[in-house]
Design an enzyme around this catalytic site. Structure first.
Site, PDB file in Angstrom:
ATOM      1  N   GLU A 100       0.877  -1.166   0.000  1.00  0.00           N
ATOM      2  CA  GLU A 100       0.000   0.000   0.000  1.00  0.00           C
ATOM      3  C   GLU A 100       0.918   1.221   0.000  1.00  0.00           C
ATOM      4  O   GLU A 100       1.790   1.333   0.875  1.00  0.00           O
ATOM      5  CB  GLU A 100      -0.879  -0.002   1.257  1.00  0.00           C
ATOM      6  CG  GLU A 100      -1.849   1.157   1.248  1.00  0.00           C
ATOM      7  CD  GLU A 100      -2.741   1.214   2.485  1.00  0.00           C
ATOM      8  OE1 GLU A 100      -2.674   0.296   3.324  1.00  0.00           O
ATOM      9  OE2 GLU A 100      -3.484   2.203   2.599  1.00  0.00           O
ATOM     10  N   ARG A 106       4.816 -12.688   9.957  1.00  0.00           N
ATOM     11  CA  ARG A 106       5.571 -11.501   9.597  1.00  0.00           C
ATOM     12  C   ARG A 106       6.910 -11.479  10.334  1.00  0.00           C
ATOM     13  O   ARG A 106       7.100 -12.161  11.325  1.00  0.00           O
ATOM     14  CB  ARG A 106       4.793 -10.208   9.833  1.00  0.00           C
ATOM     15  CG  ARG A 106       4.034 -10.109  11.100  1.00  0.00           C
ATOM     16  CD  ARG A 106       3.029  -8.961  11.108  1.00  0.00           C
ATOM     17  NE  ARG A 106       3.595  -7.666  10.801  1.00  0.00           N
ATOM     18  CZ  ARG A 106       3.064  -6.829   9.913  1.00  0.00           C
ATOM     19  NH1 ARG A 106       1.995  -7.165   9.233  1.00  0.00           N
ATOM     20  NH2 ARG A 106       3.600  -5.656   9.711  1.00  0.00           N
ATOM     21  N   LYS A 153       4.291   0.978   9.492  1.00  0.00           N
ATOM     22  CA  LYS A 153       4.473   2.160   8.646  1.00  0.00           C
ATOM     23  C   LYS A 153       3.872   3.390   9.300  1.00  0.00           C
ATOM     24  O   LYS A 153       4.402   4.486   9.182  1.00  0.00           O
ATOM     25  CB  LYS A 153       3.806   1.931   7.283  1.00  0.00           C
ATOM     26  CG  LYS A 153       4.697   1.243   6.287  1.00  0.00           C
ATOM     27  CD  LYS A 153       4.068   1.201   4.914  1.00  0.00           C
ATOM     28  CE  LYS A 153       2.974   0.176   4.848  1.00  0.00           C
ATOM     29  NZ  LYS A 153       2.430  -0.019   3.485  1.00  0.00           N
TER      30      LYS A 153
HETATM   31  P1  ATP Z   1       2.672  -2.001   8.062  1.00  0.00           P
HETATM   32  O1  ATP Z   1       1.984  -2.795   9.128  1.00  0.00           O
HETATM   33  O2  ATP Z   1       4.102  -1.739   8.300  1.00  0.00           O
HETATM   34  O3  ATP Z   1       1.930  -0.768   7.656  1.00  0.00           O
HETATM   35  P2  ATP Z   1       1.409  -3.361   5.942  1.00  0.00           P
HETATM   36  O4  ATP Z   1       1.182  -4.803   6.011  1.00  0.00           O
HETATM   37  O5  ATP Z   1       0.244  -2.516   6.204  1.00  0.00           O
HETATM   38  O6  ATP Z   1       2.656  -2.984   6.824  1.00  0.00           O
HETATM   39  P3  ATP Z   1       1.581  -3.314   3.122  1.00  0.00           P
HETATM   40  O7  ATP Z   1       2.076  -2.243   2.230  1.00  0.00           O
HETATM   41  O8  ATP Z   1       0.158  -3.681   3.073  1.00  0.00           O
HETATM   42  O9  ATP Z   1       2.011  -2.890   4.566  1.00  0.00           O
HETATM   43  O10 ATP Z   1       2.490  -4.601   2.953  1.00  0.00           O
HETATM   44  C1  ATP Z   1       2.759  -5.188   1.720  1.00  0.00           C
HETATM   45  C2  ATP Z   1       3.056  -6.632   1.933  1.00  0.00           C
HETATM   46  O11 ATP Z   1       4.154  -6.778   2.826  1.00  0.00           O
HETATM   47  C3  ATP Z   1       1.879  -7.360   2.562  1.00  0.00           C
HETATM   48  O12 ATP Z   1       1.695  -8.567   1.870  1.00  0.00           O
HETATM   49  C4  ATP Z   1       2.301  -7.582   3.970  1.00  0.00           C
HETATM   50  O13 ATP Z   1       1.746  -8.759   4.477  1.00  0.00           O
HETATM   51  C5  ATP Z   1       3.821  -7.673   3.856  1.00  0.00           C
HETATM   52  N1  ATP Z   1       4.458  -7.279   5.099  1.00  0.00           N
HETATM   53  C6  ATP Z   1       4.271  -6.131   5.792  1.00  0.00           C
HETATM   54  N2  ATP Z   1       4.984  -6.136   6.928  1.00  0.00           N
HETATM   55  C7  ATP Z   1       5.652  -7.308   6.965  1.00  0.00           C
HETATM   56  C8  ATP Z   1       6.558  -7.918   7.902  1.00  0.00           C
HETATM   57  N3  ATP Z   1       6.923  -7.307   9.029  1.00  0.00           N
HETATM   58  N4  ATP Z   1       7.026  -9.155   7.612  1.00  0.00           N
HETATM   59  C9  ATP Z   1       6.677  -9.774   6.476  1.00  0.00           C
HETATM   60  N5  ATP Z   1       5.839  -9.256   5.563  1.00  0.00           N
HETATM   61  C10 ATP Z   1       5.313  -8.050   5.804  1.00  0.00           C
HETATM   62 MG    MG Z   2      -1.372  -3.782   4.719  1.00  0.00          MG
END
Ligand code: ATP
Ligand code: MG
Length: 561
Positions: free
Chosen positions: A39, A265, A275
């Site tokens: 995102e 994760r 983020k």
């Molecule tokens: P954040 O919680 O940091 O905002 P998010 O999951 O909302 O992260 P996205 O941009 O939606 O951020 O993430 C893109 C991809 O990266 C998703 O498939 C998510 O599951 C994966 N991802 C995010 N954080 C992690 C992590 N700590 N370990 C492994 N994969 C991750």
């Molecule tokens: Mg997300």
């Protein structure tokens, strides 16, 4: 597949790769198609690198492909800056999506038609309840929800209202489109989840065309289906969303049937990977930006001097599992040190200079000594190191009154100057405040670049630079951004920020080769750690970042605690 590839795959086996292999063996897929779906509401961090390595890795190893898809369904939080940064970070990490760059917003028209399809099949309805009413009627984990008074609306009325939502007739939050599933489901995600929200906001790609936007749940699986994704790999927090993912795929005329798989994760000690929180740090000025070298972002790590290969190797080494865990940040540091030790050329720099004068070295004389660039790599060659009567050494390589186990310089003590000569300290000159300002020494010309002909030994070797030839620099040392391994465990993340995470040293001195090679590559300052030139450098004003020390500081901290 070559034998080498087979072996590599075997070694890198995990449950996701086993699933893909089983699907190929059973003929369910010919090759896997995966996607990385960020995102664009912030920069990528080291946690994303795990997901990236998994999605791109699986695609590459099994001869498939991996798409980059921006999940751009919330125009209030998403910005072009983030899109550009994410693409740049992915490329730098060494991953290539080829021509497969997509956006959830590419599918807004199709998604809208599928929403009408659900309405026509009495599988979705427009709800006029306020957000508060909806929350109140959703129930809890132990109590079922209550049906909305608008749940039994007819198809015609729903279509009319949904079209008017799209036409912009209603303000934000006035109505939502909900799937009609089951308000009593034990899975909260199936209690008539929202599919479309009213949001009067300009979208970076679709401009003002839309004032209703699909939710993540409605956009994600359908985007997967449109792109022919076979394995939609995401993190465990989406496990409870899977029944909804499957329900939508089942009830829509989608062109393919992707399946979702969840993995744990990446969590790291001393690190926060939300983020939203990282954005707060940037917005509140707690760090210098998303690429502040203390940040766990890919751009921060890059600026700090962490090689892309170290991040890739680390992602590989943590593996892929179903159970959540916290990885010791020392494991990441190990991967960084491993790679830097391999690639970084050796240089000399003095961070806290103390002048050393060699009294028996001729005033006007200087010479150039040979120094190796990499002890394990003869191909890296040698360089010339200027030497003269006046040198700088590290202030803490001298002690006036040393304890037994201190083998460096002290009054009357002889040490080796790396690549140069043995020197003996004759006198420590002090200022009025009693601080040592200069060391008066003598050298033994017969020890040049080697041992003493008479066989006498010295126990310490110290680094140095020439006063006349060295270059002044600023050096930035970084400590963990958080002062506890589990930031936020006390309830307040901001309170756990380490006030000493940045230490700026001015008046450091670098050997001239550090200015001559201008490529920004990683270097090892001998005995001090790995460093790289920072982008804040200006002509004549070099700034270096310490990427990491030579030894594991976390382990030492833990042992000391
Ligand atoms: P954040 O919680 O940091 O905002 P998010 O999951 O909302 O992260 P996205 O941009 O939606 O951020 O993430 C893109 C991809 O990266 C998703 O498939 C998510 O599951 C994966 N991802 C995010 N954080 C992690 C992590 N700590 N370990 C492994 N994969 C991750
Ligand atoms: Mg997300």
């Amino acid at each position: 597949m070559t034998a080498v590839e087979a072996e590599a795959r075997e070694a890198g086996r995990d449950f996701i790769r086993d699933i893909v292999q089983a699907d190929i063996d059973a003929g369910r897929v010919v090759w896997p198609v995966t996607r990385f779906p960020p995102e664009p509401n912030g920069y990528l961090h080291i946690g994303h690198a795990k997901s990236i390595a998994l999605n791109f890795g699986v695609a590459e190893e099994f001869g498939g492909r991996c798409h980059l898809r921006f999940d751009d369904t919330n125009p209030t939080k998403e910005e072009q800056e983030y899109i550009d940064a994410i693409e740049a970070d992915l490329k730098w990490l060494g991953f290539d999506w080829g021509k497969h760059l997509y956006h959830a917003s590419d599918y807004f028209d199709q998604l809208y038609h599928w929403a009408e399809h659900l309405i026509r099949h009495r599988l979705a309805y427009v709800d006029d309840q306020s957000p508060e009413e909806m929350r109140a009627s959703r129930g809890t984990l132990t109590e079922p929800g209550r049906d909305s008074p608008f749940r039994e609306r007819g198809v015609k009325e729903n279509l009319d209202l949904f079209r008017r939502m799209k036409a912009g007739e209603f303000p934000n939050g006035a109505r939502v489109l909900r799937a009609k599933i089951d308000m009593a489901s034990p899975n909260m995600n199936l209690r008539d989840p929202a599919l479309y929200r009213i949001l009067h906001a300009t979208h970076p790609r679709t401009g003002d065309k839309w004032c209703i936007y699909p939710t993540y749940d409605f956009a994600h699986g359908q985007s997967d289906a449109i792109e022919g994704i076979t394995h939609s790999i995401c993190t465990l927090e989406f496990e409870d969303h899977r029944p909804l993912y499957d329900w939508l795929i089942e009830h829509l005329p989608v062109p393919s049937r992707p399946r979702q798989y969840e993995f744990a994760r990446l969590n790291l000690t001393y690190t926060v990977m939300s983020k939203r929180f990282l954005k707060n740090l940037v917005d509140e000025g707690r760090v210098a930006g998303w690429d502040d070298p203390r940040m766990p972002t890919i751009s921060g790590l890059r600026r700090r001097g962490v090689p892309a290969a170290a991040i890739r190797n680390f992602a590989k080494s943590v593996g892929v599992a179903r159970a959540n865990s916290v990885v010791d940040v020392g494991m990441f540091e190990h991967a960084v040190r491993d790679e830097l030790n391999r690639i970084a050329v050796r240089r000399m720099a003095v961070l806290r200079p103390l002048k050393l004068v060699i009294e028996n070295y001729p005033e006007a004389q200087s010479e150039e000594l040979d120094a190796v660039n990499h002890p394990d790599d003869p191909d890296a060659g040698t360089r010339k190191l200027p030497f003269g009567r006046e040198l700088y050494i590290e202030r803490d390589d001298f002690m006036e009154d040393p304890p037994k186990n201190f083998f460096r310089l002290a009054p009357g003590r002889e040490v080796r100057l790396r690549y140069a000569y043995f020197v003996t300290c004759r006198e420590a000159v002090k200022n009025a405040a009693g601080e040592v300002t200069e060391l008066r020494c003598t050298y033994d010309p017969l020890t040049k670049g080697g041992d003493a002909p008479d066989g006498r030994k010295v126990r310490g070797t110290i680094h140095w630079v020439s006063v006349a030839h060295s270059v002044p620099a600023e050096v930035r040392l970084y400590n963990p951004l958080f002062s506890r391994p589990d930031p936020g465990a006390g309830g307040d993340l901001m309170a756990d920020l380490n006030p000493d995470s940045l230490e700026v040293l001015t008046g450091c001195r670098l050997e001239p080769a550090l200015i001559a090679d201008n490529d920004g590559a990683a270097v090892q300052f001998e005995r001090l750690g790995y460093f790289c030139r920072d982008s804040d450098s200006a002509p004549g004003k070099p700034v270096f970042n310490r990427t990491i020390g030579l030894r594991d500081s976390y382990a030492r901290r833990a042992a000391g605690a």
